[in-house]
Design a protein around this motif. Structure first.
Motif, PDB file in Angstrom:
ATOM      1  N   ALA A 181     -28.779 -34.379  12.088  1.00  0.00           N
ATOM      2  CA  ALA A 181     -28.072 -33.149  12.247  1.00  0.00           C
ATOM      3  C   ALA A 181     -26.575 -33.399  11.606  1.00  0.00           C
ATOM      4  O   ALA A 181     -26.091 -32.754  10.771  1.00  0.00           O
ATOM      5  CB  ALA A 181     -27.982 -32.322  13.410  1.00  0.00           C
ATOM      6  N   LEU A 182     -25.830 -34.553  12.077  1.00  0.00           N
ATOM      7  CA  LEU A 182     -24.766 -35.024  11.380  1.00  0.00           C
ATOM      8  C   LEU A 182     -24.691 -35.375  10.251  1.00  0.00           C
ATOM      9  O   LEU A 182     -23.840 -35.034   9.409  1.00  0.00           O
ATOM     10  CB  LEU A 182     -24.054 -36.130  12.707  1.00  0.00           C
ATOM     11  N   SER A 183     -26.022 -36.265   9.922  1.00  0.00           N
ATOM     12  CA  SER A 183     -26.048 -36.597   8.496  1.00  0.00           C
ATOM     13  C   SER A 183     -26.362 -35.425   7.569  1.00  0.00           C
ATOM     14  O   SER A 183     -25.645 -35.443   6.512  1.00  0.00           O
ATOM     15  CB  SER A 183     -27.205 -37.654   8.525  1.00  0.00           C
ATOM     16  N   ALA A 184     -26.993 -34.408   7.815  1.00  0.00           N
ATOM     17  CA  ALA A 184     -27.339 -33.342   7.031  1.00  0.00           C
ATOM     18  C   ALA A 184     -25.720 -32.561   6.818  1.00  0.00           C
ATOM     19  O   ALA A 184     -25.445 -32.202   5.744  1.00  0.00           O
ATOM     20  CB  ALA A 184     -28.255 -32.363   7.814  1.00  0.00           C
ATOM     21  N   ALA A 185     -25.097 -32.692   8.095  1.00  0.00           N
ATOM     22  CA  ALA A 185     -23.851 -31.769   7.792  1.00  0.00           C
ATOM     23  C   ALA A 185     -23.034 -32.506   6.908  1.00  0.00           C
ATOM     24  O   ALA A 185     -22.327 -31.894   6.114  1.00  0.00           O
ATOM     25  CB  ALA A 185     -23.387 -31.720   9.305  1.00  0.00           C
ATOM     26  N   ALA A 186     -22.902 -33.611   7.147  1.00  0.00           N
ATOM     27  CA  ALA A 186     -21.908 -34.509   6.149  1.00  0.00           C
ATOM     28  C   ALA A 186     -22.453 -34.499   4.606  1.00  0.00           C
ATOM     29  O   ALA A 186     -21.654 -34.403   3.903  1.00  0.00           O
ATOM     30  CB  ALA A 186     -21.988 -35.944   6.443  1.00  0.00           C
ATOM     31  N   ALA A 187     -23.600 -34.679   4.359  1.00  0.00           N
ATOM     32  CA  ALA A 187     -24.340 -34.256   3.267  1.00  0.00           C
ATOM     33  C   ALA A 187     -23.957 -33.005   2.579  1.00  0.00           C
ATOM     34  O   ALA A 187     -23.906 -32.831   1.337  1.00  0.00           O
ATOM     35  CB  ALA A 187     -25.841 -34.609   3.107  1.00  0.00           C
ATOM     36  N   SER A 188     -24.047 -32.049   3.441  1.00  0.00           N
ATOM     37  CA  SER A 188     -23.680 -30.600   2.905  1.00  0.00           C
ATOM     38  C   SER A 188     -22.064 -30.358   2.655  1.00  0.00           C
ATOM     39  O   SER A 188     -21.599 -29.357   2.269  1.00  0.00           O
ATOM     40  CB  SER A 188     -23.858 -29.606   3.865  1.00  0.00           C
ATOM     41  N   GLY A 189     -21.281 -31.214   3.039  1.00  0.00           N
ATOM     42  CA  GLY A 189     -19.912 -31.392   2.613  1.00  0.00           C
ATOM     43  C   GLY A 189     -19.092 -31.165   3.733  1.00  0.00           C
ATOM     44  O   GLY A 189     -17.655 -30.797   3.592  1.00  0.00           O
ATOM     45  N   LEU A 190     -19.506 -30.987   5.102  1.00  0.00           N
ATOM     46  CA  LEU A 190     -18.564 -30.828   6.146  1.00  0.00           C
ATOM     47  C   LEU A 190     -17.993 -32.009   6.710  1.00  0.00           C
ATOM     48  O   LEU A 190     -18.620 -32.909   6.809  1.00  0.00           O
ATOM     49  CB  LEU A 190     -19.611 -30.355   7.399  1.00  0.00           C
ATOM     50  N   SER A 191     -16.907 -32.085   7.100  1.00  0.00           N
ATOM     51  CA  SER A 191     -16.101 -33.211   7.390  1.00  0.00           C
ATOM     52  C   SER A 191     -16.071 -33.380   8.872  1.00  0.00           C
ATOM     53  O   SER A 191     -16.621 -32.433   9.577  1.00  0.00           O
ATOM     54  CB  SER A 191     -14.588 -32.872   6.970  1.00  0.00           C
ATOM     55  N   ALA A 192     -15.558 -34.514   9.393  1.00  0.00           N
ATOM     56  CA  ALA A 192     -15.678 -34.911  11.008  1.00  0.00           C
ATOM     57  C   ALA A 192     -14.947 -33.685  11.580  1.00  0.00           C
ATOM     58  O   ALA A 192     -15.238 -33.160  12.762  1.00  0.00           O
ATOM     59  CB  ALA A 192     -15.002 -36.223  11.282  1.00  0.00           C
ATOM     60  N   ALA A 193     -13.779 -33.275  11.065  1.00  0.00           N
ATOM     61  CA  ALA A 193     -12.793 -32.108  11.738  1.00  0.00           C
ATOM     62  C   ALA A 193     -13.588 -30.890  11.868  1.00  0.00           C
ATOM     63  O   ALA A 193     -13.470 -30.317  12.675  1.00  0.00           O
ATOM     64  CB  ALA A 193     -11.672 -32.380  10.945  1.00  0.00           C
ATOM     65  N   ASP A 194     -14.363 -30.711  10.571  1.00  0.00           N
ATOM     66  CA  ASP A 194     -15.067 -29.088  10.830  1.00  0.00           C
ATOM     67  C   ASP A 194     -16.070 -29.330  11.981  1.00  0.00           C
ATOM     68  O   ASP A 194     -16.475 -28.341  12.631  1.00  0.00           O
ATOM     69  CB  ASP A 194     -15.988 -29.166   9.371  1.00  0.00           C
ATOM     70  N   LEU A 195     -16.709 -30.436  12.153  1.00  0.00           N
ATOM     71  CA  LEU A 195     -17.739 -30.622  13.240  1.00  0.00           C
ATOM     72  C   LEU A 195     -16.947 -30.763  14.665  1.00  0.00           C
ATOM     73  O   LEU A 195     -17.739 -30.924  15.566  1.00  0.00           O
ATOM     74  CB  LEU A 195     -18.673 -31.819  13.076  1.00  0.00           C
ATOM     75  N   GLY A 196     -15.923 -30.660  14.675  1.00  0.00           N
ATOM     76  CA  GLY A 196     -15.192 -30.912  16.056  1.00  0.00           C
ATOM     77  C   GLY A 196     -14.883 -32.536  16.412  1.00  0.00           C
ATOM     78  O   GLY A 196     -14.849 -32.472  17.626  1.00  0.00           O
ATOM     79  N   LEU A 197     -15.064 -33.470  15.619  1.00  0.00           N
ATOM     80  CA  LEU A 197     -15.242 -34.577  15.723  1.00  0.00           C
ATOM     81  C   LEU A 197     -14.082 -35.383  15.136  1.00  0.00           C
ATOM     82  O   LEU A 197     -14.132 -36.852  14.862  1.00  0.00           O
ATOM     83  CB  LEU A 197     -16.517 -35.509  15.229  1.00  0.00           C
ATOM     84  N   GLY A 198     -12.971 -34.701  14.858  1.00  0.00           N
ATOM     85  CA  GLY A 198     -11.950 -35.407  14.157  1.00  0.00           C
ATOM     86  C   GLY A 198     -10.927 -36.181  14.970  1.00  0.00           C
ATOM     87  O   GLY A 198     -11.168 -36.297  16.166  1.00  0.00           O
ATOM     88  N   ARG A 199      -9.820 -36.523  14.571  1.00  0.00           N
ATOM     89  CA  ARG A 199      -8.786 -37.032  15.585  1.00  0.00           C
ATOM     90  C   ARG A 199      -8.503 -36.535  16.656  1.00  0.00           C
ATOM     91  O   ARG A 199      -7.994 -35.315  16.634  1.00  0.00           O
ATOM     92  CB  ARG A 199      -7.488 -37.492  14.527  1.00  0.00           C
ATOM     93  N   GLY A 200      -8.431 -37.198  17.652  1.00  0.00           N
ATOM     94  CA  GLY A 200      -8.288 -36.375  18.952  1.00  0.00           C
ATOM     95  C   GLY A 200      -9.101 -35.747  19.659  1.00  0.00           C
ATOM     96  O   GLY A 200      -9.067 -35.051  20.743  1.00  0.00           O
ATOM     97  N   ALA A 201     -10.567 -35.926  19.066  1.00  0.00           N
ATOM     98  CA  ALA A 201     -11.322 -34.933  19.545  1.00  0.00           C
ATOM     99  C   ALA A 201     -12.225 -35.181  20.905  1.00  0.00           C
ATOM    100  O   ALA A 201     -12.733 -34.564  21.543  1.00  0.00           O
ATOM    101  CB  ALA A 201     -12.535 -34.905  18.495  1.00  0.00           C
ATOM    102  N   TRP A 202     -11.606 -36.402  21.408  1.00  0.00           N
ATOM    103  CA  TRP A 202     -12.044 -36.634  22.700  1.00  0.00           C
ATOM    104  C   TRP A 202     -11.291 -36.050  24.163  1.00  0.00           C
ATOM    105  O   TRP A 202     -11.537 -36.093  25.104  1.00  0.00           O
ATOM    106  CB  TRP A 202     -11.958 -38.344  22.985  1.00  0.00           C
ATOM    107  N   ARG A 203     -10.371 -35.430  23.498  1.00  0.00           N
ATOM    108  CA  ARG A 203      -9.401 -34.900  24.565  1.00  0.00           C
ATOM    109  C   ARG A 203      -9.961 -33.209  24.830  1.00  0.00           C
ATOM    110  O   ARG A 203     -10.109 -32.438  24.024  1.00  0.00           O
ATOM    111  CB  ARG A 203      -8.060 -34.694  24.145  1.00  0.00           C
ATOM    112  N   PRO A 204     -10.780 -33.039  25.783  1.00  0.00           N
ATOM    113  CA  PRO A 204     -11.276 -31.690  26.104  1.00  0.00           C
ATOM    114  C   PRO A 204      -9.925 -30.607  26.276  1.00  0.00           C
ATOM    115  O   PRO A 204     -10.334 -29.282  25.961  1.00  0.00           O
ATOM    116  CB  PRO A 204     -12.224 -31.732  27.517  1.00  0.00           C
ATOM    117  N   GLY A 205      -8.985 -30.989  27.002  1.00  0.00           N
ATOM    118  CA  GLY A 205      -7.614 -29.772  27.085  1.00  0.00           C
ATOM    119  C   GLY A 205      -7.889 -29.251  28.546  1.00  0.00           C
ATOM    120  O   GLY A 205      -8.994 -29.538  29.175  1.00  0.00           O
ATOM    121  N   ARG A 206      -6.872 -28.734  29.035  1.00  0.00           N
ATOM    122  CA  ARG A 206      -6.792 -28.402  30.391  1.00  0.00           C
ATOM    123  C   ARG A 206      -7.531 -27.358  30.723  1.00  0.00           C
ATOM    124  O   ARG A 206      -8.190 -27.154  31.846  1.00  0.00           O
ATOM    125  CB  ARG A 206      -5.299 -27.852  30.605  1.00  0.00           C
TER     126      ARG A 206
END
Length: 250
Positions: A45-70
């Protein structure tokens, strides 16, 4: 204006996810290899999304994505507290009476809570729905509409699992009642999907919905199994008490 290829990818993702869980789950091979198959599906699914032009940030996997928040941490803690309360209060025990869980031995229950649910369910579903599907829909419609559409597909995804859960617990007597119960179960799941999708949109990260999803599923399984185990031990403890300490000691 949405590009045709973006709309096509969003529609294809909706159709694929709706079919995946309701068709693949019918086969023994999928149940046997649930974790590795779903982990591979997440990668695909991630490969298909990347091939469609979606970025890591679009997918919620960008910088700082490991922090869930309060907020996510608070919701997860509240969810775990709710399961603990359900396990402690006898009146709430019927909520935990799922024969698919209560029939497991200790090793199977631990594997489910630590491996099967986190990897085979939470990781896969969050990547698929709050990651790929949310991003694909957000590219072609407003965010609120994307959240609602994603939640609706999440509800449809659970048609077969809901029917199987009801059947395993003897709650599908009569076609009309079965349909009503499955519909209610899927609607409840869709409502949960709304919350998870909202968390995803609010936080910009998959970590937030993953944490709450994990607390809900693994927490529920642990609570159900613990209550069932205590119920199985209760008769033996009662007999020992009646016989007295000398008899219990042999």
């Amino acid at each position: 204006m949405a590009r045709p290829e973006g709309t096509g990818f969003a529609l294809a993702t909706c159709a694929t996810l709706t079919a995946y869980n309701n068709l693949f789950g019918l086969h023994r091979w999928h149940r046997r290899w649930y974790v590795p198959i779903n982990a591979c599906a997440a990668g695909a699914a991630l490969s298909a999304a990347a091939a469609s032009g979606l970025s890591a940030a679009d997918l919620g996997l960008g910088r700082g994505a490991w922090r869930p928040g309060r907020l996510a941490v608070g919701l997860a803690a509240a969810t775990c507290s709710g399961w603990l309360l359900s396990a402690v209060v006898p009146a709430a025990h019927p909520v935990l009476a799922d024969k698919r869980v209560t029939s497991l031995d200790g090793r199977a229950a631990a594997y489910g809570a630590v491996v099967r649910i986190p990897v085979g369910t939470v990781l896969w579903e969050e990547i698929a729905f709050r990651g790929v599907l949310h991003a694909a829909l957000r590219r072609v419609m407003p965010e609120r509409a994307a959240i609602v559409a994603s939640a609706a597909v999440f509800g449809l995804w659970h048609i077969r699992p809901t029917a199987e859960a009801l059947r395993a617990n003897g709650l599908t007597r009569g076609r009309g009642l079965a349909v009503a119960n499955v519909t209610a179960g899927c609607a409840a799941t869709a409502a949960g999907g709304l919350v998870l999708s909202w968390l995803r949109a609010r936080s910009g990260s998959l970590a937030a919905p993953m944490l709450v999803h994990l607390a809900t599923n693994s927490g529920g399984q642990v609570a159900a199994w613990a209550v069932a185990g205590r119920a199985r031990r209760a008769p033996r403890l009662g007999i020992s008490a009646l016989m007295g300490p000398a008899s219990a000691a042999g």
